[in-house]
Scaffold this active site. Structure first.
Site, mmCIF file in Angstrom:
data_model
loop_
_atom_site.group_PDB
_atom_site.id
_atom_site.type_symbol
_atom_site.label_atom_id
_atom_site.label_comp_id
_atom_site.label_asym_id
_atom_site.label_seq_id
_atom_site.Cartn_x
_atom_site.Cartn_y
_atom_site.Cartn_z
ATOM 1 N N HIS A 125 -31.751 -4.623 79.086
ATOM 2 C CA HIS A 125 -30.491 -5.367 78.981
ATOM 3 C C HIS A 125 -29.704 -5.320 80.295
ATOM 4 C CE1 HIS A 125 -30.121 -6.873 74.894
ATOM 5 N NE2 HIS A 125 -30.392 -5.706 74.365
ATOM 6 N N HIS A 149 -35.771 -0.794 75.971
ATOM 7 C CA HIS A 149 -35.081 -1.977 75.443
ATOM 8 C C HIS A 149 -33.665 -2.058 76.025
ATOM 9 C CE1 HIS A 149 -34.034 -4.885 72.058
ATOM 10 N NE2 HIS A 149 -32.846 -4.548 72.525
ATOM 11 N N GLU A 150 -32.992 -0.898 76.084
ATOM 12 C CA GLU A 150 -31.606 -0.891 76.578
ATOM 13 C C GLU A 150 -31.524 -1.104 78.080
ATOM 14 O OE1 GLU A 150 -30.659 -0.580 72.719
ATOM 15 O OE2 GLU A 150 -29.504 -1.271 74.456
ATOM 16 N N CYS A 207 -32.826 -7.314 68.106
ATOM 17 C CA CYS A 207 -31.761 -7.085 69.097
ATOM 18 C C CYS A 207 -30.434 -7.534 68.502
ATOM 19 C CB CYS A 207 -32.067 -7.886 70.365
ATOM 20 S SG CYS A 207 -30.850 -7.666 71.678
HETATM 21 O O1 K2U Z 1 -30.023 -3.278 72.194
HETATM 22 C C1 K2U Z 1 -29.941 -3.621 71.014
HETATM 23 O O2 K2U Z 1 -29.860 -4.808 70.667
HETATM 24 C C2 K2U Z 1 -30.045 -2.585 69.947
HETATM 25 C C3 K2U Z 1 -31.378 -2.636 69.313
HETATM 26 C C4 K2U Z 1 -32.234 -1.617 70.010
HETATM 27 C C5 K2U Z 1 -33.690 -1.625 69.721
HETATM 28 C C6 K2U Z 1 -34.328 -2.731 69.227
HETATM 29 C C7 K2U Z 1 -35.706 -2.684 68.991
HETATM 30 C C8 K2U Z 1 -36.421 -1.553 69.266
HETATM 31 C C9 K2U Z 1 -35.772 -0.470 69.757
HETATM 32 C C10 K2U Z 1 -34.423 -0.510 69.993
HETATM 33 C C11 K2U Z 1 -31.109 -2.435 67.825
HETATM 34 O O3 K2U Z 1 -31.048 -1.091 67.556
HETATM 35 S S1 K2U Z 1 -32.223 -3.323 66.868
HETATM 36 C C12 K2U Z 1 -31.960 -2.836 65.298
HETATM 37 C C13 K2U Z 1 -32.624 -1.569 64.926
HETATM 38 C C14 K2U Z 1 -31.953 -0.750 64.082
HETATM 39 C C15 K2U Z 1 -32.544 0.408 63.654
HETATM 40 C C16 K2U Z 1 -33.819 0.746 64.081
HETATM 41 C C17 K2U Z 1 -34.493 -0.082 64.973
HETATM 42 C C18 K2U Z 1 -33.895 -1.264 65.383
HETATM 43 NI NI NI Z 2 -31.039 -5.525 72.380
#
Ligand code: K2U
Ligand code: NI
Length: 182
Positions: free
Chosen positions: A156, A152-153, A109
């Site tokens: 949040h 995941h989003e 994250c």
């Molecule tokens: O919300 C966030 O912090 C963005 C996350 C989203 C995410 C995390 C884990 C699994 C799915 C989505 C970031 O994209 S984490 C970094 C990342 C970058 C490329 C591919 C996967 C995760």
């Molecule tokens: Ni996140």
């Protein structure tokens, strides 16, 4: 442009708040916020820009992560030769599979600097209702990796972080029936 200094980390209580619904039709400010979030994702996925500004790559971002506790999220990524690029207002999961899924490599994250190992069990398939940046209603179905990203989003927006889902006794516990996604 947004950089990592603008990203709210998990030591801040605001990241645990429930985000407020956004008034429709979306204001110019709301549209600007969505565009800034998309720009961050695009920059974070551009090797040169990401290196120059020390950006962590992101495939999605939610407004609370930039200090705006409103129900806004943007995702932008390619998967299985398909582009998933959505600016979502007031997204809500309206139905989901019984079947569960998880990323074999766990999750990370942008708001969490530490590594938390373990499986994050989520729904394998979801249907989302949301509004686009013009205030038009959307109904979207996702499965597999895209479904994981959207959950995941949307977590949040409810003040939930990925590691809240990890089994503390056995971080790599997963039901036989759950789908492992590589
Ligand atoms: O919300 C966030 O912090 C963005 C996350 C989203 C995410 C995390 C884990 C699994 C799915 C989505 C970031 O994209 S984490 C970094 C990342 C970058 C490329 C591919 C996967 C995760
Ligand atoms: Ni996140």
């Amino acid at each position: 442009m947004l950089t990592m200094k603008d990203i709210v980390r998990d030591n801040e209580a605001s990241l645990r708040e429930k985000s407020k619904p956004v008034e429709l039709p979306p204001s110019k400010e709301t549209k600007d916020t969505l565009n800034k979030m998309l720009e961050f994702l695009l920059n974070s996925q551009d090797d040169d820009i990401a290196e120059k500004y020390n950006l962590r790559p992101g495939v999605g971002i939610a407004a609370p992560q930039i200090g705006i506790n409103e129900q806004l999220t943007v995702v932008h990524f390619d998967y299985d030769d398909k582009l998933y690029s959505y600016k979502l207002i007031n997204p809500k999961i309206i139905s989901h599979s019984v079947e569960l899924a998880y990323l074999a490599g766990g999750e990370g994250c942008l708001s969490v600097d530490d590594d938390y190992e373990g499986y994050v069990l989520r729904y394998a398939r979801i249907t989302i209702k949301a509004f686009d940046e013009n205030g038009e209603p959307l109904k979207l179905r996702f499965r597999g990796y895209p479904a994981i990203v959207l959950q995941h989003e949307i977590d949040h927006l409810n003040g939930i972080l990925f590691y809240d889902h990890i089994n503390k006794e056995n971080p790599f516990a997963a039901p036989e029936s759950a789908k492992e996604i590589n």
